[in-house]
Design an enzyme around this catalytic site. Sequence first.
Site, PDB file in Angstrom:
ATOM      1  N   ALA A 122       0.877  -1.278  -0.073  1.00 29.64           N
ATOM      2  CA  ALA A 122       0.000  -0.097   0.065  1.00 29.64           C
ATOM      3  C   ALA A 122       0.685   1.173  -0.093  1.00 29.64           C
ATOM      4  O   ALA A 122       0.358   2.468   0.166  1.00 29.64           O
ATOM      5  CB  ALA A 122      -1.013  -0.094   1.281  1.00 29.64           C
ATOM      6  N   ALA A 123       2.288   1.110  -0.190  1.00 29.47           N
ATOM      7  CA  ALA A 123       2.704   2.468  -0.200  1.00 29.47           C
ATOM      8  C   ALA A 123       2.298   3.361  -1.531  1.00 29.47           C
ATOM      9  O   ALA A 123       2.350   4.451  -1.288  1.00 29.47           O
ATOM     10  CB  ALA A 123       4.104   2.050  -0.387  1.00 29.47           C
ATOM     11  N   GLY A 124       2.237   2.868  -2.731  1.00 28.41           N
ATOM     12  CA  GLY A 124       1.570   3.363  -3.822  1.00 28.41           C
ATOM     13  C   GLY A 124       0.330   4.085  -3.649  1.00 28.41           C
ATOM     14  O   GLY A 124      -0.115   5.134  -4.074  1.00 28.41           O
ATOM     15  N   ASP A 125      -0.493   3.133  -2.947  1.00 27.57           N
ATOM     16  CA  ASP A 125      -1.990   3.873  -2.470  1.00 27.57           C
ATOM     17  C   ASP A 125      -1.764   5.102  -1.569  1.00 27.57           C
ATOM     18  O   ASP A 125      -2.481   6.045  -1.472  1.00 27.57           O
ATOM     19  CB  ASP A 125      -2.794   2.636  -1.995  1.00 27.57           C
ATOM     20  CG  ASP A 125      -3.142   1.701  -2.826  1.00 27.57           C
ATOM     21  OD1 ASP A 125      -2.958   2.075  -4.191  1.00 27.57           O
ATOM     22  OD2 ASP A 125      -3.281   0.631  -2.381  1.00 27.57           O
TER      23      ASP A 125
END
Length: 298
Positions: free
Chosen positions: A240-243
């Site tokens: 979830a780093a991109g989110d």
Amino acid sequence: MVTVFGSCNMDLVAYVATPPRRGETVHGRAFSTVPGGKGANQAIAAARAEVGTRFLGAVGDDEFGGRIRATLAEAGVETTGLRTVEGHSGTAHIVVDDDGGNSIIVVGGANDVMDRLHPGDAEAIAASDCLLLQLETPLRGASAAAEVAAAHGVRVVLTPAPAEPVPESLLSNVDLLVPNEHEAAVLTGESDPERALPALLDSVPEVAVTMGGEGVLYGNRSGERVRMPAFPVRAVDTTAAGDTFVGVLAAELARGTDTTEALRHGSGAAALSIQRKGASGSMPSREDIREFLEDSGS
């Protein structure tokens, strides 16, 4: 106001030293169930950045659905547009290794009903400053949401994940595309982000390619280019780093922050998130981000 039209899942996360190869069984050291899904994650990230956020999506009438709804509400996300349908909620089966890398299998479940706009969705989108979309729900629904947003002057931000070709009917209504390196390569055939960027700008006005430890590459049709290095932190879990990046980026854009500063806030939020385990539980508050950026001297 940020509106997210998209997916919500229960993340079933196994932590291992090294991920298994095909046909191989390995011992895991931990397991957790954490509400997630690209849409829900982006909504929570935006809400924690202290911008009004609503979520349009669906959960099943199972235990997971109740937990997902409660997690969104506790984060401050408006959930009146979150429907409960018969059947099971979406799930994401995630393997996280000791280097913080991950691999994910998504099973759509209730998310599959988001193949269209439901009563009240169009009005919610039209009243927004920014619409966030991903590809974990059917393309037809995302396209319909983007069309409404474009007709009302609402900025449309699309994360083209999971990676797959995106039809022109959707891209024509996207203002900002945020792929990672792999997704950019799938869309353009170019493995080098520097070469993929101009190809993507043939389809959308603005692009921000996330490159993990190499940072973010931004460009627009006016010729502006920004290459923002990643913050040097030790990754524990990149789930979830991109989110997190996209949710905070959209929150800042909705707030009226200029693009370079919004990219910096998104990058700082992502750097904080990868130092913690889990998806939604790893996302920082606006105060956390502010302090991190100040301590980083940027």
